[in-house]
Design an enzyme around this catalytic site. Structure first.
Site, PDB file in Angstrom:
ATOM      1  N   CYS A 115      37.416  38.552  41.515  1.00  0.00           N
ATOM      2  CA  CYS A 115      38.405  39.160  40.634  1.00  0.00           C
ATOM      3  C   CYS A 115      39.781  39.013  41.278  1.00  0.00           C
ATOM      4  O   CYS A 115      39.912  39.138  42.499  1.00  0.00           O
ATOM      5  CB  CYS A 115      38.065  40.638  40.446  1.00  0.00           C
ATOM      6  SG  CYS A 115      39.228  41.532  39.411  1.00  0.00           S
ATOM      7  N   HIS A 159      33.132  41.205  32.210  1.00  0.00           N
ATOM      8  CA  HIS A 159      33.984  41.500  33.370  1.00  0.00           C
ATOM      9  C   HIS A 159      35.374  41.957  32.899  1.00  0.00           C
ATOM     10  O   HIS A 159      35.899  42.969  33.370  1.00  0.00           O
ATOM     11  CB  HIS A 159      34.091  40.250  34.255  1.00  0.00           C
ATOM     12  CG  HIS A 159      35.005  40.387  35.436  1.00  0.00           C
ATOM     13  ND1 HIS A 159      34.582  40.241  36.739  1.00  0.00           N
ATOM     14  CD2 HIS A 159      36.341  40.641  35.513  1.00  0.00           C
ATOM     15  CE1 HIS A 159      35.604  40.432  37.560  1.00  0.00           C
ATOM     16  NE2 HIS A 159      36.688  40.654  36.849  1.00  0.00           N
ATOM     17  N   GLU A 160      35.951  41.210  31.952  1.00  0.00           N
ATOM     18  CA  GLU A 160      37.302  41.544  31.487  1.00  0.00           C
ATOM     19  C   GLU A 160      37.323  42.858  30.718  1.00  0.00           C
ATOM     20  O   GLU A 160      38.228  43.678  30.905  1.00  0.00           O
ATOM     21  CB  GLU A 160      37.873  40.402  30.632  1.00  0.00           C
ATOM     22  CG  GLU A 160      38.086  39.088  31.385  1.00  0.00           C
ATOM     23  CD  GLU A 160      38.869  39.239  32.687  1.00  0.00           C
ATOM     24  OE1 GLU A 160      39.779  40.094  32.747  1.00  0.00           O
ATOM     25  OE2 GLU A 160      38.571  38.515  33.650  1.00  0.00           O
ATOM     26  N   HIS A 163      37.454  45.933  32.733  1.00  0.00           N
ATOM     27  CA  HIS A 163      38.771  46.316  33.253  1.00  0.00           C
ATOM     28  C   HIS A 163      39.432  47.390  32.372  1.00  0.00           C
ATOM     29  O   HIS A 163      40.203  48.202  32.863  1.00  0.00           O
ATOM     30  CB  HIS A 163      39.704  45.108  33.351  1.00  0.00           C
ATOM     31  CG  HIS A 163      39.547  44.306  34.613  1.00  0.00           C
ATOM     32  ND1 HIS A 163      39.774  44.837  35.863  1.00  0.00           N
ATOM     33  CD2 HIS A 163      39.203  43.006  34.814  1.00  0.00           C
ATOM     34  CE1 HIS A 163      39.576  43.893  36.781  1.00  0.00           C
ATOM     35  NE2 HIS A 163      39.217  42.772  36.176  1.00  0.00           N
TER      36      HIS A 163
END
Ligand code: CO
Length: 188
Positions: A115, A159-160, A163
């Site tokens: 990341c 993953h995004e 966030h």
């Protein structure tokens, strides 16, 4: 705004744990510009020469909170192969992406994840869903989209989207046993 390895916030900065809010549609000029710059970062970061010159760390995706901006905006860009083995470019400029369904089957990257906001290595399997369906507004296609993602794209989108909740990939690694086998999981 200049996006480079100095302006991207790291996990030592508490803002990375902030929850991101949906943006209003149609996108404001400000949000649209931000999203385009985020996308440009990801594209440029894969060009070795540019990356070196402009202090870009290679990435396949970035979310606005990584610039300290708690908005549900994310840009993704990478070369992939489709299910028939044909090369395909995965590119999205997403506003308000959210997962509407996910498979019970799990998946993880054999080599682990990285990341832009994490400088240390965190080894271990980041266990995610193997297939997801995401709804969003996509600025590239200038329309609402439904993305059926599997494999690497599914991992990147999860993953995004994590966030937006302030979740980092290593939060999902089994602390006691980072390489614990996951039954029936797809390895990528
Ligand atoms: Co990240």
């Amino acid at each position: 705004m200049i996006i480079n390895n100095d302006t991207i916030i790291k996990d030592s900065d508490p803002r990375i744990r902030q929850v991101s809010q949906p943006v209003s549609l149609p996108l404001s000029k400000e949000d649209e510009d931000l999203l385009r710059q985020m996308f440009k970062y990801v594209v440029d970061s894969t060009d070795e020469e540019l990356a070196e010159k402009e202090n870009l760390r290679p990435a396949v995706g970035i979310s606005a909170i990584q610039l300290g901006i708690p908005k549900q905006l994310t840009a993704v860009y990478f070369e992939d192969v489709d299910k028939n083995g044909e090369p395909v470019t995965r590119e999205f400029m997403l506003a308000n992406p959210h997962i509407v369904s996910s498979s019970l089957q799990k998946a993880y990257l054999k080599g682990g994840e990285g990341c832009l906001s994490v400088e240390e290595e965190h080894e271990g399997y980041v266990v995610r869903s193997a297939r997801i369906k995401v709804k969003a507004f996509d600025l590239i296609r200038n329309s609402e989209v439904e993305i059926r993602a599997r494999g690497y794209l599914a991992i990147v989108l999860q993953h995004e989207i994590d966030h937006f909740s302030g979740i980092l990939f290593y939060d999902r690694i089994n602390a006691e046993d980072p390489f614990k086998e996951i039954e029936g999981a797809m390895t990528i």
